[in-house]
Design a protein around this motif. Structure first.
Motif, mmCIF file in Angstrom:
data_model
loop_
_atom_site.group_PDB
_atom_site.id
_atom_site.type_symbol
_atom_site.label_atom_id
_atom_site.label_comp_id
_atom_site.label_asym_id
_atom_site.label_seq_id
_atom_site.Cartn_x
_atom_site.Cartn_y
_atom_site.Cartn_z
ATOM 1 N N GLY A 186 -2.763 14.275 -7.626
ATOM 2 C CA GLY A 186 -2.989 13.198 -6.671
ATOM 3 C C GLY A 186 -2.941 11.814 -7.279
ATOM 4 O O GLY A 186 -3.223 10.828 -6.599
ATOM 5 N N GLU A 187 -2.532 11.717 -8.562
ATOM 6 C CA GLU A 187 -2.566 10.422 -9.242
ATOM 7 C C GLU A 187 -1.566 9.430 -8.649
ATOM 8 O O GLU A 187 -1.828 8.228 -8.575
ATOM 9 N N ASP A 188 -0.408 9.930 -8.183
ATOM 10 C CA ASP A 188 0.571 9.014 -7.603
ATOM 11 C C ASP A 188 0.099 8.518 -6.237
ATOM 12 O O ASP A 188 0.269 7.352 -5.892
ATOM 13 N N TRP A 189 -0.518 9.393 -5.456
ATOM 14 C CA TRP A 189 -1.047 8.997 -4.149
ATOM 15 C C TRP A 189 -2.141 7.945 -4.326
ATOM 16 O O TRP A 189 -2.162 6.927 -3.636
ATOM 17 N N ASP A 190 -3.032 8.178 -5.256
ATOM 18 C CA ASP A 190 -4.107 7.233 -5.536
ATOM 19 C C ASP A 190 -3.542 5.871 -5.938
ATOM 20 O O ASP A 190 -3.995 4.826 -5.459
ATOM 21 N N TYR A 191 -2.533 5.875 -6.799
ATOM 22 C CA TYR A 191 -1.958 4.629 -7.307
ATOM 23 C C TYR A 191 -1.299 3.826 -6.197
ATOM 24 O O TYR A 191 -1.542 2.624 -6.040
ATOM 25 N N TRP A 192 -0.471 4.495 -5.400
ATOM 26 C CA TRP A 192 0.255 3.764 -4.370
ATOM 27 C C TRP A 192 -0.658 3.354 -3.223
ATOM 28 O O TRP A 192 -0.381 2.369 -2.523
ATOM 29 N N LEU A 193 -1.744 4.067 -3.000
ATOM 30 C CA LEU A 193 -2.736 3.602 -2.030
ATOM 31 C C LEU A 193 -3.283 2.242 -2.437
ATOM 32 O O LEU A 193 -3.408 1.329 -1.618
#
Length: 305
Positions: A186-193
């Motif tokens: 989920g690191e990419d989702w967290d970052y782009w959020l």
């Protein structure tokens, strides 16, 4: 190399010797040629490093850096720190760009006066050199920039690969935000959020990023329950900052439990499905929702017929 209009494509690579050359060439053969390819070798123990060193000798646009293995987030953060481009994009070492991807996205950034552009994704598998193309995903449609609510509330987890497609101005990545190196999924989702709170996003409704599905992918080692827990933690951390109403937040959480419950049943991971069911009953009203019984009905039909 002309840094004005230069696009830096950052590629984290860990033990990717079987796919990395095809991925690299999909960048180097773009119709937009003002590109540098920053390959971050994340402590590979196979032939990845030698393949990139050979490629670098034949194409000066390839930049190679090697780190001690620290995970994809650390590799991406380091790639961002050394990138020289006016624009930055990402490509995993087993995925592929459409030949027109970079050109179309740079044009969209300039024409739409936005900070970041995402595109659609086409998935594929490959056996003995033969590709089998699977379903694609397009970004959610919106007449304005792609807002937090579009990304967070409308995008199924299975479509998070859309974040891989982003091409953005370097200022987006110099804003103080970075990939969380503590998150394992989920690191990419967290970052782009976090980035979507600060910058204007637009979309191209074309499948310009080709995403390889296989058992060796980085996410394959994470269970659905682990991923669900992480996504709920990320959601709870951010939703209050966006003044989402309680009703809207509850709908999102309910949808996530149902989505992951369905995924587990589909894959016959019944113990994990049971754990998600128990948590879902305790935390949501899932057993009172029609969708819950539709999932059971569909999965039973698959097993019986």
């Amino acid at each position: 190399m002309n840094n004005s209009g230069l696009v830096s494509v950052i590629m984290p690579a860990y033990n990717a010797e079987s796919t990395i050359l095809e991925s690299c060439r999909s960048v180097l053969n773009q119709s937009y040629d003002n590109i540098e390819l920053v390959v971050v070798n994340d402590g590979s123990t196979d032939g990845t490093l030698s393949k990139i060193e050979e490629l670098r000798h034949s194409d000066p646009r390839v930049v190679l850096v090697t780190l001690k293995n620290g995970g994809v987030s650390k590799a991406r953060n380091f790639g961002i720190s050394v990138a020289r481009g006016s624009f930055i994009a990402f490509l995993d070492a087993d995925d592929i760009y459409d030949k027109e991807k970079v050109k179309k996205q740079v044009k969209a950034l300039n024409n739409l006066k936005c900070d970041a552009v995402i595109s659609g994704v086409k998935r594929f598998t490959e056996t003995l050199g033969d590709k089998r193309w699977l379903q694609g995903s397009l970004p959610p449609r919106n007449n304005e920039y792609i807002s937090f609510s579009d990304v967070l509330l409308r995008l199924p987890t299975s479509n998070y690969a859309l974040f891989h497609t982003a091409l953005a101005r370097k200022e987006v990545f110099r804003s103080g935000e970075c990939y969380s190196e503590s998150l394992k999924t989920g690191e990419d989702w967290d970052y782009w959020l976090r980035l979507s709170q600060k910058f204007r996003f637009r979309a191209l409704y074309e499948e310009l990023y080709f995403y390889r599905k296989h058992d060796a992918s980085a996410t394959s080692s994470y269970t659905d329950l682990m991923t669900l827990k992480t996504h709920l933690e990320i959601f709870n951390k951010y939703h209050s900052a966006h003044a989402l109403g309680r009703s809207e937040a509850r709908k999102w959480i309910l949808a996530k439990y149902l989505e992951f419950f369905n995924n587990c049943l589909y894959k016959s991971h019944y113990r994990e499905a049971g754990a998600i069911f128990i948590r879902g009953v305790l935390n949501t009203s899932m057993i009172f929702r029609r969708r819950f019984y539709e999932i059971l009905k569909d999965r039973i039909k698959e097993k019986v017929f």
